[in-house]
Design a protein around this motif. Sequence first.
Motif, PDB file in Angstrom:
ATOM      1  N   MET A 175     -42.098  25.119 -43.323  1.00 51.42           N
ATOM      2  CA  MET A 175     -42.522  26.508 -43.524  1.00 51.42           C
ATOM      3  C   MET A 175     -41.387  27.235 -44.221  1.00 51.42           C
ATOM      4  N   ASN A 176     -41.683  28.405 -44.732  1.00 42.77           N
ATOM      5  CA  ASN A 176     -40.662  29.198 -45.406  1.00 42.77           C
ATOM      6  C   ASN A 176     -40.340  30.442 -44.588  1.00 42.77           C
ATOM      7  N   ILE A 177     -39.049  30.687 -44.429  1.00 38.12           N
ATOM      8  CA  ILE A 177     -38.556  31.910 -43.805  1.00 38.12           C
ATOM      9  C   ILE A 177     -37.522  32.483 -44.765  1.00 38.12           C
ATOM     10  N   ASN A 178     -37.748  33.706 -45.208  1.00 39.72           N
ATOM     11  CA  ASN A 178     -36.828  34.343 -46.173  1.00 39.72           C
ATOM     12  C   ASN A 178     -36.587  33.439 -47.385  1.00 39.72           C
ATOM     13  N   SER A 179     -37.651  32.806 -47.873  1.00 43.25           N
ATOM     14  CA  SER A 179     -37.603  31.915 -49.036  1.00 43.25           C
ATOM     15  C   SER A 179     -36.779  30.647 -48.801  1.00 43.25           C
ATOM     16  N   LYS A 180     -36.492  30.323 -47.553  1.00 44.02           N
ATOM     17  CA  LYS A 180     -35.766  29.100 -47.200  1.00 44.02           C
ATOM     18  C   LYS A 180     -36.746  28.145 -46.536  1.00 44.02           C
ATOM     19  N   THR A 181     -36.647  26.851 -46.826  1.00 50.44           N
ATOM     20  CA  THR A 181     -37.514  25.851 -46.207  1.00 50.44           C
ATOM     21  C   THR A 181     -36.954  25.477 -44.845  1.00 50.44           C
ATOM     22  N   ILE A 182     -37.821  25.567 -43.842  1.00 43.86           N
ATOM     23  CA  ILE A 182     -37.480  25.206 -42.471  1.00 43.86           C
ATOM     24  C   ILE A 182     -38.335  23.993 -42.104  1.00 43.86           C
ATOM     25  N   TYR A 183     -37.755  23.041 -41.407  1.00 45.64           N
ATOM     26  CA  TYR A 183     -38.433  21.798 -41.064  1.00 45.64           C
ATOM     27  C   TYR A 183     -38.717  21.772 -39.565  1.00 45.64           C
ATOM     28  N   PHE A 184     -39.902  21.266 -39.171  1.00 47.84           N
ATOM     29  CA  PHE A 184     -40.192  21.175 -37.746  1.00 47.84           C
ATOM     30  C   PHE A 184     -41.035  19.954 -37.432  1.00 47.84           C
ATOM     31  N   GLY A 185     -40.813  19.421 -36.245  1.00 45.33           N
ATOM     32  CA  GLY A 185     -41.565  18.278 -35.772  1.00 45.33           C
ATOM     33  C   GLY A 185     -42.852  18.721 -35.107  1.00 45.33           C
ATOM     34  N   ARG A 186     -43.927  17.951 -35.329  1.00 45.67           N
ATOM     35  CA  ARG A 186     -45.225  18.285 -34.736  1.00 45.67           C
ATOM     36  C   ARG A 186     -45.546  17.395 -33.540  1.00 45.67           C
ATOM     37  N   ASN A 187     -44.650  16.464 -33.236  1.00 46.12           N
ATOM     38  CA  ASN A 187     -44.786  15.613 -32.052  1.00 46.12           C
ATOM     39  C   ASN A 187     -43.401  15.027 -31.755  1.00 46.12           C
ATOM     40  N   ASN A 188     -43.291  14.271 -30.663  1.00 44.27           N
ATOM     41  CA  ASN A 188     -41.982  13.741 -30.260  1.00 44.27           C
ATOM     42  C   ASN A 188     -41.373  12.810 -31.294  1.00 44.27           C
ATOM     43  N   LYS A 189     -42.210  12.016 -31.957  1.00 42.34           N
ATOM     44  CA  LYS A 189     -41.700  11.095 -32.977  1.00 42.34           C
ATOM     45  C   LYS A 189     -41.090  11.870 -34.149  1.00 42.34           C
ATOM     46  N   GLU A 190     -41.794  12.901 -34.614  1.00 38.79           N
ATOM     47  CA  GLU A 190     -41.272  13.722 -35.717  1.00 38.79           C
ATOM     48  C   GLU A 190     -40.028  14.496 -35.269  1.00 38.79           C
ATOM     49  N   ASN A 191     -40.030  15.020 -34.036  1.00 40.00           N
ATOM     50  CA  ASN A 191     -38.849  15.719 -33.520  1.00 40.00           C
ATOM     51  C   ASN A 191     -37.634  14.803 -33.554  1.00 40.00           C
ATOM     52  N   ASP A 192     -37.816  13.583 -33.070  1.00 41.23           N
ATOM     53  CA  ASP A 192     -36.721  12.627 -33.012  1.00 41.23           C
ATOM     54  C   ASP A 192     -36.217  12.299 -34.414  1.00 41.23           C
TER      55      ASP A 192
ATOM     56  N   HIS B 219     -34.728  25.174 -30.579  1.00 39.60           N
ATOM     57  CA  HIS B 219     -35.732  24.672 -29.625  1.00 39.60           C
ATOM     58  C   HIS B 219     -35.835  25.646 -28.460  1.00 39.60           C
ATOM     59  N   VAL B 220     -37.052  25.797 -27.927  1.00 39.82           N
ATOM     60  CA  VAL B 220     -37.248  26.635 -26.748  1.00 39.82           C
ATOM     61  C   VAL B 220     -36.634  25.929 -25.542  1.00 39.82           C
ATOM     62  N   LYS B 221     -35.877  26.665 -24.752  1.00 41.61           N
ATOM     63  CA  LYS B 221     -35.193  26.085 -23.593  1.00 41.61           C
ATOM     64  C   LYS B 221     -36.189  25.713 -22.500  1.00 41.61           C
ATOM     65  N   ASP B 222     -36.070  24.493 -22.012  1.00 41.98           N
ATOM     66  CA  ASP B 222     -36.801  24.000 -20.832  1.00 41.98           C
ATOM     67  C   ASP B 222     -38.319  23.966 -20.974  1.00 41.98           C
ATOM     68  N   ILE B 223     -38.833  24.045 -22.182  1.00 45.42           N
ATOM     69  CA  ILE B 223     -40.280  23.994 -22.423  1.00 45.42           C
ATOM     70  C   ILE B 223     -40.515  23.018 -23.581  1.00 45.42           C
ATOM     71  N   PRO B 224     -41.475  22.099 -23.444  1.00 41.99           N
ATOM     72  CA  PRO B 224     -41.759  21.192 -24.560  1.00 41.99           C
ATOM     73  C   PRO B 224     -42.159  21.966 -25.819  1.00 41.99           C
ATOM     74  N   GLY B 225     -41.691  21.485 -26.960  1.00 48.61           N
ATOM     75  CA  GLY B 225     -42.039  22.144 -28.211  1.00 48.61           C
ATOM     76  C   GLY B 225     -41.395  21.463 -29.400  1.00 48.61           C
ATOM     77  N   SER B 226     -41.653  22.031 -30.554  1.00 46.26           N
ATOM     78  CA  SER B 226     -41.129  21.490 -31.808  1.00 46.26           C
ATOM     79  C   SER B 226     -39.633  21.704 -31.929  1.00 46.26           C
ATOM     80  N   HIS B 227     -38.966  20.708 -32.522  1.00 45.03           N
ATOM     81  CA  HIS B 227     -37.581  20.874 -32.943  1.00 45.03           C
ATOM     82  C   HIS B 227     -37.633  21.501 -34.335  1.00 45.03           C
TER      83      HIS B 227
END
Length: 119
Positions: free
Chosen positions: A5-22, A37-45
């Motif tokens: 995704m883009n934030i302030n015209s910068k590309t940000i990368y995120f995992g959509r599952n544990n394999k992609e996060n890793d 990453h959100v603390k203590d809650i499962p989610g995207s890296h």
Amino acid sequence: NYGTMNINSKTIYFGRNNKENDYLTFKFARKDDVWFHVKDIPGSHFIVKKEDFENNNEFIEKTALCAAFYSKAFAGDKVVVEYTEKKNLNKPNGAPLGFVTYNTAKTIIVEVPKNLEKI
């Protein structure tokens, strides 16, 4: 594979599952890239390349809001998002995909958005 995704015209990368996060955290990210990453809650890296990281409140909050949205937290919840350079992350031997440990991170508290349209 992973999401972008883009934030302030910068590309940000995120995992959509544990394999992609890793993959993003331990293969794709360089030591000075910034991990969110959100603390203590499962989610995207979320990974921000060092050269794209803007060390200001607006950019950090926008990235944190995205990390909160792509977590198991509920819309409207206040959550703590942690961020640190990749070099501070460790993967213990035998740990499951996407599992990380770290000793140092900065934090920001955000409210989980209902959608990402305003970010």
